[in-house]
Design a protein around this motif. Structure first.
Motif, PDB file in Angstrom:
ATOM      1  N   LEU A 167     -16.932  -1.564   1.814  1.00 10.65           N
ATOM      2  CA  LEU A 167     -16.035  -1.624   0.667  1.00 10.65           C
ATOM      3  C   LEU A 167     -14.757  -2.329   1.075  1.00 10.65           C
ATOM      4  O   LEU A 167     -14.474  -2.488   2.273  1.00 10.65           O
ATOM      5  N   ASN A 168     -14.009  -2.767   0.090  1.00  8.81           N
ATOM      6  CA  ASN A 168     -12.731  -3.443   0.308  1.00  8.81           C
ATOM      7  C   ASN A 168     -11.626  -2.755  -0.468  1.00  8.81           C
ATOM      8  O   ASN A 168     -11.869  -2.149  -1.519  1.00  8.81           O
ATOM      9  N   GLY A 169     -10.424  -2.869   0.052  1.00 10.12           N
ATOM     10  CA  GLY A 169      -9.271  -2.338  -0.647  1.00 10.12           C
ATOM     11  C   GLY A 169      -8.884  -3.214  -1.827  1.00 10.12           C
ATOM     12  O   GLY A 169      -9.438  -4.305  -2.023  1.00 10.12           O
ATOM     13  N   PRO A 170      -7.911  -2.775  -2.630  1.00  7.34           N
ATOM     14  CA  PRO A 170      -7.435  -3.561  -3.770  1.00  7.34           C
ATOM     15  C   PRO A 170      -6.630  -4.766  -3.297  1.00  7.34           C
ATOM     16  O   PRO A 170      -6.443  -4.978  -2.091  1.00  7.34           O
ATOM     17  N   VAL A 182     -12.496   5.646  -2.851  1.00 10.56           N
ATOM     18  CA  VAL A 182     -11.452   6.458  -3.492  1.00 10.56           C
ATOM     19  C   VAL A 182     -10.300   6.672  -2.514  1.00 10.56           C
ATOM     20  O   VAL A 182      -9.119   6.542  -2.874  1.00 10.56           O
ATOM     21  N   TRP A 183     -10.636   6.996  -1.279  1.00  8.84           N
ATOM     22  CA  TRP A 183      -9.597   7.233  -0.267  1.00  8.84           C
ATOM     23  C   TRP A 183      -8.779   5.971  -0.018  1.00  8.84           C
ATOM     24  O   TRP A 183      -7.545   6.016   0.019  1.00  8.84           O
ATOM     25  N   LEU A 184      -9.460   4.838   0.153  1.00  5.67           N
ATOM     26  CA  LEU A 184      -8.746   3.594   0.465  1.00  5.67           C
ATOM     27  C   LEU A 184      -7.863   3.158  -0.694  1.00  5.67           C
ATOM     28  O   LEU A 184      -6.729   2.689  -0.486  1.00  5.67           O
ATOM     29  N   ASP A 185      -8.348   3.319  -1.917  1.00  8.85           N
ATOM     30  CA  ASP A 185      -7.518   2.965  -3.071  1.00  8.85           C
ATOM     31  C   ASP A 185      -6.256   3.824  -3.116  1.00  8.85           C
ATOM     32  O   ASP A 185      -5.161   3.325  -3.451  1.00  8.85           O
ATOM     33  N   LYS A 186      -6.383   5.103  -2.775  1.00 11.14           N
ATOM     34  CA  LYS A 186      -5.213   5.971  -2.755  1.00 11.14           C
ATOM     35  C   LYS A 186      -4.206   5.549  -1.687  1.00 11.14           C
ATOM     36  O   LYS A 186      -2.985   5.682  -1.878  1.00 11.14           O
ATOM     37  N   VAL A 187      -4.704   5.063  -0.561  1.00 11.76           N
ATOM     38  CA  VAL A 187      -3.810   4.591   0.493  1.00 11.76           C
ATOM     39  C   VAL A 187      -2.870   3.523  -0.051  1.00 11.76           C
ATOM     40  O   VAL A 187      -1.677   3.473   0.288  1.00 11.76           O
ATOM     41  N   TYR A 188      -3.383   2.690  -0.940  1.00 11.47           N
ATOM     42  CA  TYR A 188      -2.584   1.590  -1.487  1.00 11.47           C
ATOM     43  C   TYR A 188      -2.043   1.895  -2.868  1.00 11.47           C
ATOM     44  O   TYR A 188      -1.664   0.991  -3.609  1.00 11.47           O
ATOM     45  N   GLY A 189      -2.031   3.171  -3.223  1.00  8.47           N
ATOM     46  CA  GLY A 189      -1.396   3.584  -4.466  1.00  8.47           C
ATOM     47  C   GLY A 189      -2.192   3.281  -5.705  1.00  8.47           C
ATOM     48  O   GLY A 189      -1.640   3.275  -6.820  1.00  8.47           O
ATOM     49  N   GLN A 190      -3.526   3.067  -5.542  1.00 11.71           N
ATOM     50  CA  GLN A 190      -4.372   2.781  -6.685  1.00 11.71           C
ATOM     51  C   GLN A 190      -5.117   4.062  -7.050  1.00 11.71           C
ATOM     52  O   GLN A 190      -5.714   4.719  -6.194  1.00 11.71           O
ATOM     53  N   THR A 191      -5.088   4.451  -8.309  1.00 11.43           N
ATOM     54  CA  THR A 191      -5.830   5.616  -8.789  1.00 11.43           C
ATOM     55  C   THR A 191      -6.614   5.227 -10.008  1.00 11.43           C
ATOM     56  O   THR A 191      -6.201   4.373 -10.809  1.00 11.43           O
ATOM     57  N   SER A 192      -7.776   5.870 -10.152  1.00 10.09           N
ATOM     58  CA  SER A 192      -8.623   5.565 -11.316  1.00 10.09           C
ATOM     59  C   SER A 192      -8.266   6.455 -12.488  1.00 10.09           C
ATOM     60  O   SER A 192      -7.573   7.452 -12.348  1.00 10.09           O
TER      61      SER A 192
END
Length: 244
Positions: free
Chosen positions: A140-143, A234-244
């Motif tokens: 997977l990749n981050g945002p 989900v974890w990686l998106d949270k690291v960069y302040g992205q939430t669904s």
């Protein structure tokens, strides 16, 4: 402007030539990612439309593609030469990645060279600790924000890695869940974590203008690629302040 490149690495590993051969020809998902295994003959087909130009199991494999399918590269060739050491108990490997980059040569070469070191390290980790266990693979990749200059540092901090933690250290990792691991690789570009059942690879591709990525090589009998991918995404998106 088009320009040739060549990346050469040599190493020994605690595995037989046959075990190395199996790892690099059997779909390669154990240390890279799942892909088409090479057809076992000269002239056979291989991954991404490439062609087998040398096939001498378990000693010599070359795969060549003159239609890479990306605008920055017109030729790609991967060669493995494998020899027995210590009466066949160990193997010596010479790996050569060569071809032609058609644009952004310095950046492309730097990225390919550093990725080579990480991939070959992962190959040795697999052969030493997991072979011949089958793998369940997820990536997977981050945002977009994971392409920023300090993006890998953010992931290291979120994982709970101390600044002085070094390869070989045992660490407690704060990922989607807390777990213990060996920090098997760390430099300014990549992080490798090894548990009893998995290799977790963190790619600081932000150094080359792409998002930070993660791959999970899970060797547990009940491994689920979708579960791993979702949890880490989900974890990686949270690291960069992205939430669904």
């Amino acid at each position: 402007m088009s320009k040739e490149f060549e990346i050469v690495r040599e190493f020994e590993v605690d595995a037989t030539p046959e075990e190395v051969w199996e790892a690099i020809t059997h779909g390669t998902g154990a240390y890279l990612w799942p892909m088409e295994a090479p057809e076992p003959k000269v002239g056979g087909t291989a991954a991404f439309g490439s062609t087998v130009t040398a096939y001498d199991a378990p000693h010599h494999l070359t795969i060549r593609s003159e239609d890479v399918g990306i605008p920055i590269q017109s030729l790609n060739q991967l060669e493995h030469v494998i020899e027995a050491r210590d009466g066949g108990r160990r193997a010596w490997v010479r790996y050569v990645h060569s071809g032609i980059f058609t644009d952004d040569w310095d950046n492309q070469y730097d990225g390919a060279s550093r990725h080579t070191d990480f991939y070959l390290h992962t190959l040795r980790e697999y052969l030493t600790h997991f072979a011949p266990r089958p793998v369940t693979f997820a990536q997977l990749n981050g945002p977009e924000s994971a392409s920023a200059p300090g993006a890998l540092t953010e992931v290291e901090r979120a994982l709970g890695l101390a600044g002085d933690a070094a390869p070989g250290d045992r660490v407690t990792v704060r990922g989607p869940r807390e777990f213990d691991a060996v920090l098997d690789y760390r430099n300014p570009y990549f992080v490798g974590l090894r548990t009893d059942d998995a290799l977790i690879r963190v790619f600081g591709r932000n150094h080359w203008g792409a998002p930070v990525g993660i791959s999970i090589h899970d060797f547990a009998a009940d491994a689920d690629a979708d579960v791993n991918e979702t949890a880490w995404q989900v974890w990686l998106d949270k690291v960069y302040g992205q939430t669904s």
